[in-house]
Design an enzyme around this catalytic site. Structure first.
Site, PDB file in Angstrom:
ATOM      1  N   TYR A 141       0.811  -1.213   0.000  1.00  0.00           N
ATOM      2  CA  TYR A 141       0.000   0.000   0.000  1.00  0.00           C
ATOM      3  C   TYR A 141       0.847   1.267   0.000  1.00  0.00           C
ATOM      4  CZ  TYR A 141      -4.547  -2.224   0.913  1.00  0.00           C
ATOM      5  OH  TYR A 141      -5.703  -2.933   0.813  1.00  0.00           O
ATOM      6  N   LYS A 189       3.963 -15.179   3.351  1.00  0.00           N
ATOM      7  CA  LYS A 189       4.210 -15.983   2.147  1.00  0.00           C
ATOM      8  C   LYS A 189       5.716 -16.219   2.081  1.00  0.00           C
ATOM      9  CE  LYS A 189       2.923 -17.966  -1.724  1.00  0.00           C
ATOM     10  NZ  LYS A 189       2.136 -19.217  -1.749  1.00  0.00           N
ATOM     11  N   ASP A 221      -1.963 -18.449   1.414  1.00  0.00           N
ATOM     12  CA  ASP A 221      -2.865 -19.235   0.560  1.00  0.00           C
ATOM     13  C   ASP A 221      -3.534 -20.344   1.372  1.00  0.00           C
ATOM     14  OD1 ASP A 221      -0.384 -20.463   0.799  1.00  0.00           O
ATOM     15  OD2 ASP A 221      -0.267 -21.123  -1.295  1.00  0.00           O
ATOM     16  N   ASP A 245      -6.071  -7.252   4.459  1.00  0.00           N
ATOM     17  CA  ASP A 245      -7.218  -6.699   3.731  1.00  0.00           C
ATOM     18  C   ASP A 245      -8.051  -7.847   3.161  1.00  0.00           C
ATOM     19  OD1 ASP A 245      -8.814  -4.705   2.419  1.00  0.00           O
ATOM     20  OD2 ASP A 245      -7.772  -5.197   0.558  1.00  0.00           O
ATOM     21  N   ASP A 249     -11.895  -9.504   4.705  1.00  0.00           N
ATOM     22  CA  ASP A 249     -13.136  -9.620   3.918  1.00  0.00           C
ATOM     23  C   ASP A 249     -13.604 -11.078   3.883  1.00  0.00           C
ATOM     24  OD1 ASP A 249     -13.152  -6.888   3.228  1.00  0.00           O
ATOM     25  OD2 ASP A 249     -13.817  -7.325   1.178  1.00  0.00           O
TER      26      ASP A 249
HETATM   27  C1  IPM Z   1     -10.394  -1.624   3.808  1.00  0.00           C
HETATM   28  C2  IPM Z   1     -10.605  -1.080   2.413  1.00  0.00           C
HETATM   29  C3  IPM Z   1      -9.488  -0.106   2.079  1.00  0.00           C
HETATM   30  C4  IPM Z   1      -8.173  -0.877   2.126  1.00  0.00           C
HETATM   31  C5  IPM Z   1      -9.643   0.623   0.736  1.00  0.00           C
HETATM   32  C6  IPM Z   1     -10.966   1.337   0.641  1.00  0.00           C
HETATM   33  C7  IPM Z   1      -8.508   1.568   0.467  1.00  0.00           C
HETATM   34  O1  IPM Z   1     -10.703  -2.109   1.498  1.00  0.00           O
HETATM   35  O2  IPM Z   1     -10.322  -0.827   4.748  1.00  0.00           O
HETATM   36  O3  IPM Z   1     -10.317  -2.837   3.971  1.00  0.00           O
HETATM   37  O4  IPM Z   1      -7.795  -1.525   1.135  1.00  0.00           O
HETATM   38  O5  IPM Z   1      -7.507  -0.829   3.152  1.00  0.00           O
HETATM   39 MN    MN Z   2     -10.757  -4.111   2.416  1.00  0.00          MN
END
Ligand code: IPM
Ligand code: MN
Length: 369
Positions: A141, A189, A221, A245, A249
């Site tokens: 990032y 990794k 993975d 990240d 999710d």
């Molecule tokens: C998160 C989001 C952000 C990230 C984006 C919106 C930049 O996906 O907070 O998980 O990738 O960190």
């Molecule tokens: Mn995210």
């Protein structure tokens, strides 16, 4: 107790969900006799439209003067063709960097009332309670160099970590593990990447200071599979920025909806609180958004910036009760029975608010005896 909170609602469903989270915070302040001061500022697409930049100086100054920043979400389809540094997301990355919090805590808790919402079998998720500690200021990032050289038809980003960056986030994760079930899984990794080899060696070294915590390492993975197969076997999961990240999710599958996930970013000058979900432009402004991720984020704010553990726990209990009573937002309504209990964003916020008031009233009555 005084707390200055800057609310940066952002884009899409951000304003709707932060309004409900703020309502809850105001109510906690009123019932507890605390002085919370709220200010608002622009970020992301809303700031680009109003002021031509995703992070206006006034927002940054306001954030640095606050005790905590509560953020909704950023991003919108109309900005999709912009380069990374001009997009709404750039505002989010800039504010994260300016506030300095490097440890992003993302709890994923399987509410029994939502067991049927997960595509995983109830017996697989039953009791799952994971705390992801995502490193937030390093890796791909922020690593330099980064560029898309259009003429050459080539693009590059840099995954870079220093030993010190790994040490500081690892310490946060070990300390949190000590207060939980004393298990830490570090994800990397290291079979391919040098940066992961540094990560693994450093985490192993830090572990010596926490002999009561059991450490194991997983490749990212394999981890993405184990998380779905045996989510209950994880306690604290420590990982670098991009892996965190992605895995956070994925953990929405365990909780039943991305709309349930809160986060807190600690370790810097000012803590930053944001639900894990995005701006969801497709449902924005329709009262369809789930405010529970943002409300649980407000609980984390009270815990980590206000040291108000009891009130934080009361919010979490209120959310659990509302779910147990069968109330759902659209994203949580799977069965026919659920669909009869669907509330709008605001109605869900009010339901939690009322339940919370009852919990706090009862607590105060007990203390008065
Ligand atoms: C998160 C989001 C952000 C990230 C984006 C919106 C930049 O996906 O907070 O998980 O990738 O960190
Ligand atoms: Mn995210």
């Amino acid at each position: 107790m005084k707390l200055k909170v800057l609310v940066v609602a952002g884009d899409g469903i951000g304003p709707e969900v932060t309004a409900e989270a703020s309502r809850i915070l105001r109510s906690v302040a009123e019932l507890g006799g605390y002085e919370f001061e709220f200010r608002e500022a622009l970020i992301g697409g809303a700031a680009i439209k109003a002021q031509g930049t995703p992070l206006p100086q006034a927002t940054l100054d306001g954030a640095l003067e606050s005790d905590a920043v509560l953020l909704g979400a950023v991003g919108g389809n109309e900005f999709n063709s912009l380069p990374p540094d001009k997009r709404p997301e750039a505002g989010l990355l800039q504010i994260r960097q300016a506030l300095g919090g490097f440890a992003n805590l993302r709890p994923a808790f399987a509410h029994p009332a939502l067991a049927a919402n997960s595509p995983l079998k109830p017996e697989v998720i039953d009791g799952a309670d994971i705390l992801f500690v995502r490193e937030l200021l390093g890796g791909l990032y922020f690593g330099e160099p980064r560029q898309w050289d259009r003429e050459a038809g080539s693009a590059w980003n840099t995954m870079r970590y220093t030993r010190d960056e790994v040490i500081r986030v690892a310490r946060v994760a070990f300390e949190l593990a000590q207060k939980r079930r004393k298990k830490l899984t570090s994800v990397d990794k290291a079979n391919v990447l040098e940066v992961s080899q540094l990560w693994r060696a450093t985490v192993t070294e830090v572990a010596k200071d926490y002999p009561d915590v059991t450490l194991d390492h997983q490749y990212v993975d394999a981890m993405s599979m184990h998380l779905m197969n045996t989510p209950r076997s994880y306690d604290v999961v420590l990982t670098e920025n991009l892996f965190g990240d992605i895995l956070s999710d994925e953990s929405a599958v365990i909780t039943g909806s991305l709309g349930m996930l809160p986060s807190a970013t600690i370790g810097g000058q000012v803590n930053l609180y944001e639900p894990v979900h995005g701006s969801a432009p497709d449902i924005a402004g329709k009262g369809l958004a789930n405010p529970l991720g943002a409300i649980l984020t407000a609980a984390m704010l009270l815990r980590h910036s206000g040291n108000l553990e009891q009130d934080a726990a009361a919010i979490e209990t209120a959310v659990r009760k509302v779910l147990e009573q069968g109330y759902r937002t659209a994203d949580l309504a799977r069965s026919e029975k659920d669909k009869k209990m669907v509330l709008s964003t605001q109605e869900m916020g009010k339901q939690v608010h009322e339940t919370l008031n009852e919990i706090i009233d009862r607590r105060q009555a007990m203390h008065a005896v």
